[in-house]
Scaffold this active site. Structure first.
Site, PDB file in Angstrom:
ATOM      1  N   ARG A  94       0.804  -1.222   0.000  1.00 35.95           N
ATOM      2  CA  ARG A  94       0.000   0.000   0.000  1.00 35.95           C
ATOM      3  C   ARG A  94       0.839   1.275   0.000  1.00 35.95           C
ATOM      4  NH1 ARG A  94      -4.951  -0.023   1.210  1.00 35.95           N
ATOM      5  NH2 ARG A  94      -4.679   2.039   2.070  1.00 35.95           N
ATOM      6  N   ARG A 123      -8.780   0.382   4.689  1.00 33.78           N
ATOM      7  CA  ARG A 123      -7.673   1.295   4.430  1.00 33.78           C
ATOM      8  C   ARG A 123      -7.847   2.118   3.151  1.00 33.78           C
ATOM      9  NH1 ARG A 123      -2.042  -1.464   6.111  1.00 33.78           N
ATOM     10  NH2 ARG A 123      -1.430   0.678   6.473  1.00 33.78           N
ATOM     11  N   ARG A 400       8.580  -8.977   5.185  1.00 31.93           N
ATOM     12  CA  ARG A 400       8.296  -7.615   4.730  1.00 31.93           C
ATOM     13  C   ARG A 400       8.865  -6.602   5.717  1.00 31.93           C
ATOM     14  NH1 ARG A 400       2.251  -6.461   3.228  1.00 31.93           N
ATOM     15  NH2 ARG A 400       3.352  -4.524   2.789  1.00 31.93           N
TER      16      ARG A 400
HETATM   17  C1  UD1 Z   1       1.107   3.715   8.369  1.00 26.75           C
HETATM   18  C2  UD1 Z   1       2.094   2.601   8.582  1.00 26.75           C
HETATM   19  C3  UD1 Z   1       1.441   1.429   9.296  1.00 26.75           C
HETATM   20  C4  UD1 Z   1       0.766   1.901  10.586  1.00 26.75           C
HETATM   21  C5  UD1 Z   1      -0.171   3.072  10.316  1.00 26.75           C
HETATM   22  C6  UD1 Z   1      -0.748   3.681  11.586  1.00 26.75           C
HETATM   23  C7  UD1 Z   1       3.584   2.846   6.676  1.00 26.75           C
HETATM   24  C8  UD1 Z   1       4.090   2.283   5.404  1.00 26.75           C
HETATM   25  N1  UD1 Z   1       2.605   2.173   7.299  1.00 26.75           N
HETATM   26  O1  UD1 Z   1       0.095   3.198   7.509  1.00 26.75           O
HETATM   27  O2  UD1 Z   1       2.448   0.465   9.584  1.00 26.75           O
HETATM   28  O3  UD1 Z   1       0.023   0.824  11.128  1.00 26.75           O
HETATM   29  O4  UD1 Z   1       0.550   4.120   9.626  1.00 26.75           O
HETATM   30  O5  UD1 Z   1       0.267   4.083  12.443  1.00 26.75           O
HETATM   31  O6  UD1 Z   1       4.062   3.841   7.166  1.00 26.75           O
HETATM   32  N2  UD1 Z   1      -7.382   6.338   6.519  1.00 26.75           N
HETATM   33  C9  UD1 Z   1      -8.489   6.780   5.826  1.00 26.75           C
HETATM   34  N3  UD1 Z   1      -8.286   7.399   4.637  1.00 26.75           N
HETATM   35  C10 UD1 Z   1      -7.034   7.611   4.118  1.00 26.75           C
HETATM   36  C11 UD1 Z   1      -5.908   7.173   4.860  1.00 26.75           C
HETATM   37  C12 UD1 Z   1      -6.131   6.546   6.063  1.00 26.75           C
HETATM   38  O7  UD1 Z   1      -9.625   6.600   6.245  1.00 26.75           O
HETATM   39  O8  UD1 Z   1      -6.915   8.192   3.041  1.00 26.75           O
HETATM   40  C13 UD1 Z   1      -7.578   5.636   7.817  1.00 26.75           C
HETATM   41  C14 UD1 Z   1      -7.021   4.218   7.809  1.00 26.75           C
HETATM   42  O9  UD1 Z   1      -7.936   3.297   7.240  1.00 26.75           O
HETATM   43  C15 UD1 Z   1      -6.763   3.983   9.267  1.00 26.75           C
HETATM   44  C16 UD1 Z   1      -6.324   5.377   9.762  1.00 26.75           C
HETATM   45  O10 UD1 Z   1      -6.790   6.304   8.776  1.00 26.75           O
HETATM   46  O11 UD1 Z   1      -7.939   3.618   9.912  1.00 26.75           O
HETATM   47  C17 UD1 Z   1      -4.835   5.560   9.932  1.00 26.75           C
HETATM   48  O12 UD1 Z   1      -4.176   5.112   8.767  1.00 26.75           O
HETATM   49  P1  UD1 Z   1      -2.797   5.740   8.260  1.00 26.75           P
HETATM   50  O13 UD1 Z   1      -2.172   6.501   9.367  1.00 26.75           O
HETATM   51  O14 UD1 Z   1      -3.033   6.440   6.971  1.00 26.75           O
HETATM   52  O15 UD1 Z   1      -1.960   4.436   7.973  1.00 26.75           O
HETATM   53  P2  UD1 Z   1      -0.937   4.183   6.804  1.00 26.75           P
HETATM   54  O16 UD1 Z   1      -0.215   5.447   6.458  1.00 26.75           O
HETATM   55  O17 UD1 Z   1      -1.602   3.431   5.717  1.00 26.75           O
END
Ligand code: UD1
Length: 422
Positions: A94, A123, A400
């Site tokens: 992702r 996500r 990973r």
């Molecule tokens: C990053 C980390 C992951 C960690 C997560 C939370 C990387 C590569 N991965 O993932 O290991 O578990 O932060 O600390 O750095 N969300 C939305 N819309 C969006 C984006 C996010 O609704 O456009 C939601 C997600 O579904 C989730 C929450 O926001 O419920 C937090 O996600 P996010 O902080 O974005 O996680 P990642 O960046 O994907």
């Protein structure tokens, strides 16, 4: 497919080196797309996710050389000859979405496959997209891809996130460095990986302020330069290995670890009765006598307790004296390790985002299935404490995010080996 066999019951003693952070490296690598000068990253971890990001960037035209067995990566993006991040790569990881902001900021157009769901939840990437729109991007969703354009270039804007997203903050932060004018990002993520990205971007000439405060201000510049940047230590690998002696006894020093990166986690270890101390060499952890104490844990964005350590601390709490509660507030489906731990004798009930763990005296080894990266390592940790043999299947998830887990744990006395599958 490889498996890992762990035979529990041996106390650990010695040093475990902590590598550079996977999640920091995965956002630092796409920063190459912001400049035609070389970006050198030192202290890079050697992981399959890093190989996937390498493949993706090469597919766009980035030249990448690797030295010191992958510890030093030099990325040069003189000219991009492809602006499409293909589904075949993005679906594997992702974090591939992180090429969108930089590619768009540099060349005014980018097409990136939507990642789709993953094992721990839906996500979505809506926050990445609305943040880039606030900087003037025009987006179209077609055939499973985001087609983004910014014909006259991006311009600074105000982004207020409704919820904290690490990836969306990284994407828009990178894009804003080359946008015309000032960008203010409110309710921005404050994770150490964001701070590390901002440091690297500043070395490249970006003008960024407030990255650790939740409100980030970026003054766009015309161009960025190359830089050399050391990847910050991996706080999740650190927390994971701190739990190894906490679970099965003994004393371990996690070399290069910094407890400042995981304060909320260290407070929980202290509450459980585990001794933790920062030393010149890293973080020293020792298990005191007796069972660990039960507790409540709630995952939160930084500086709260990280969701990426929830599965691992659950493994510890399975043998705590009393009943613990874990509230997962970041991802909706992140308890898939619970039924696997139950196969080892743990008593866990899951209702929505809450898991109740009734501590048992002892876990028993069993064959178990890894479902995602952090779940896999929680099963290995549980295996260290269990009576008999635990066979963890599907360990490709583990590769990973953890470099040679069997070597690192084996070096401190754990009975653990990788069994090659067909
Ligand atoms: C990053 C980390 C992951 C960690 C997560 C939370 C990387 C590569 N991965 O993932 O290991 O578990 O932060 O600390 O750095 N969300 C939305 N819309 C969006 C984006 C996010 O609704 O456009 C939601 C997600 O579904 C989730 C929450 O926001 O419920 C937090 O996600 P996010 O902080 O974005 O996680 P990642 O960046 O994907």
């Amino acid at each position: 497919m490889d498996s890992i066999v762990v035979t529990g019951g041996t106390p650990l003693s010695g040093d475990i080196p902590i590598a550079g952070a996977k999640n920091a490296c995965l956002t630092l690598m796409p920063a190459t797309l912001l400049t035609d000068a070389p970006l050198t990253l030192t202290n890079a971890p050697r992981l399959s996710d890093i190989a996937t990001m390498t493949t993706l960037l090469r597919s766009l035209g980035t030249e990448i050389t690797s030295m010191q067995e992958g510890r030093v990566l030099t990325l040069s993006s003189h000219a991009l000859d492809n602006h499409v991040a293909d589904y075949d790569i993005v679906r594997k990881m992702r974090a591939s979405i992180l090429v969108l902001g930089p590619m768009l900021a540099r060349d005014g157009h980018a097409t990136v496959s939507l990642p789709g769901g993953c094992a721990i939840g839906a996500r979505p990437v809506d926050l990445h997209l609305t943040a880039l729109e606030a900087l003037g991007a025009k987006l179209e969703l077609r055939d499973g891809y985001v087609h983004a354009t910014a014909p006259g270039g991006l311009r600074g804007g105000k982004v207020t996130f409704p919820l904290v997203s690490v990836g969306a903050t990284e994407n828009v932060l990178m894009a804003a460095t080359l946008a015309k004018g000032t960008t203010v990002i409110e309710n921005a993520a404050r994770e150490p990986e964001i701070v590390d990205l901002a440091r690297c971007l500043r070395r490249m000439g970006a003008r960024i302020d407030g990255e650790a405060t939740g409100t980030i201000t970026v003054e766009g510049v015309d161009r960025l330069d190359g830089a050399t940047h050391p990847v910050v230590a991996d706080r999740i690998e650190l927390g994971t290995y701190m739990l190894a002696p906490a679970i099965c006894g003994g004393e371990v020093t996690c070399l290069g670890g910094d407890i400042g990166l995981i304060g909320a986690f260290c407070e929980k270890l202290d509450a459980a009765g585990i001794f933790v101390e920062q030393t010149d060499r890293g973080v020293h952890v020792a298990r005191r006598n007796g069972r660990v104490r039960a507790m409540d844990v709630e995952t939160r964005p930084f500086p709260g307790f990280p969701t990426d350590l929830q599965a691992q601390i659950m493994a510890l709490l399975c043998t705590a004296d009393g009943t613990s509660t874990l509230h997962e507030t970041i991802f909706e489906n992140r308890f898939m390790h619970a039924p696997e731990l139950a196969r080892m004798g743990a008593r866990i009930e899951v209702h929505g985002g809450t898991a109740t763990v009734r501590g048992v005296e002892r876990l028993k080894g069993a064959p178990v299935m890894a479902t995602d990266l952090r779940a896999s390592v929680s099963l290995i940790l549980a295996g260290l404490a269990a009576e008999g043999e635990t066979l963890v299947n599907r360990v490709y998830h583990l590769d990973r995010g953890y470099e040679h887990v069997e070597q690192k744990l084996g070096a401190v006395g754990a009975r653990i080996e990788r069994v090659s599958g067909t």
